[in-house]
Design a protein around this motif. Sequence first.
Motif, PDB file in Angstrom:
ATOM      1  N   PHE A  52       0.809  -1.209   0.000  1.00 45.85           N
ATOM      2  CA  PHE A  52       0.000   0.000   0.000  1.00 45.85           C
ATOM      3  C   PHE A  52       0.848   1.267   0.000  1.00 45.85           C
ATOM      4  O   PHE A  52       0.327   2.366   0.144  1.00 45.85           O
ATOM      5  N   PHE A  53       2.148   1.117  -0.140  1.00 50.20           N
ATOM      6  CA  PHE A  53       3.042   2.270  -0.125  1.00 50.20           C
ATOM      7  C   PHE A  53       2.722   3.227  -1.265  1.00 50.20           C
ATOM      8  O   PHE A  53       2.598   4.440  -1.064  1.00 50.20           O
ATOM      9  N   TYR A  54       2.550   2.709  -2.462  1.00 48.97           N
ATOM     10  CA  TYR A  54       2.278   3.550  -3.629  1.00 48.97           C
ATOM     11  C   TYR A  54       0.971   4.298  -3.459  1.00 48.97           C
ATOM     12  O   TYR A  54       0.893   5.490  -3.761  1.00 48.97           O
ATOM     13  N   THR A  55      -0.049   3.631  -2.986  1.00 47.12           N
ATOM     14  CA  THR A  55      -1.347   4.299  -2.836  1.00 47.12           C
ATOM     15  C   THR A  55      -1.285   5.393  -1.780  1.00 47.12           C
ATOM     16  O   THR A  55      -1.903   6.450  -1.944  1.00 47.12           O
ATOM     17  N   ARG A  56      -0.528   5.171  -0.696  1.00 48.39           N
ATOM     18  CA  ARG A  56      -0.403   6.205   0.333  1.00 48.39           C
ATOM     19  C   ARG A  56       0.362   7.405  -0.193  1.00 48.39           C
ATOM     20  O   ARG A  56      -0.023   8.555   0.060  1.00 48.39           O
TER      21      ARG A  56
END
Length: 143
Positions: free
Chosen positions: A61-65
Amino acid sequence: MKCNKVHSKLIFFLEKELQVSEMEQVQKHLDECSDCARFAAEMKSTLRILENDKVTDENPFFYTRVKARLEKQHDEQLVARPVLLRILQPVAFSILLLLGIYGGFKLGETPRNTLVSSTLSEQEMVPFWNEMEAEPIESFLME
């Protein structure tokens, strides 16, 4: 077993990917040959360092955050800038660009009202204007 053969199988030996009989042969050679044993120890320490430095998996979920944070920051910037500034800024840049182009044309024009003696030719006014025709490049390079 010869040293070259042990060196080619050493990585597989250290990873324990050889058959049992080959593992025993390599181990026997390492017990007898001190150079190969030293090389194997260096290889083992290198593999241990590489194992410790392996990259861990990223958080899914790093990219979405990061994307959400960037969009939030962008929205905050849009709200913070007044509408008039968003309209006037491109207009001001366009005017500056046009003034720069106009100034460039004015600087590039030859003066029309200069008093130049009719006896002076262009070659006399600018003696080195066409220097390359007077001296061929080959003679320049040969010196």
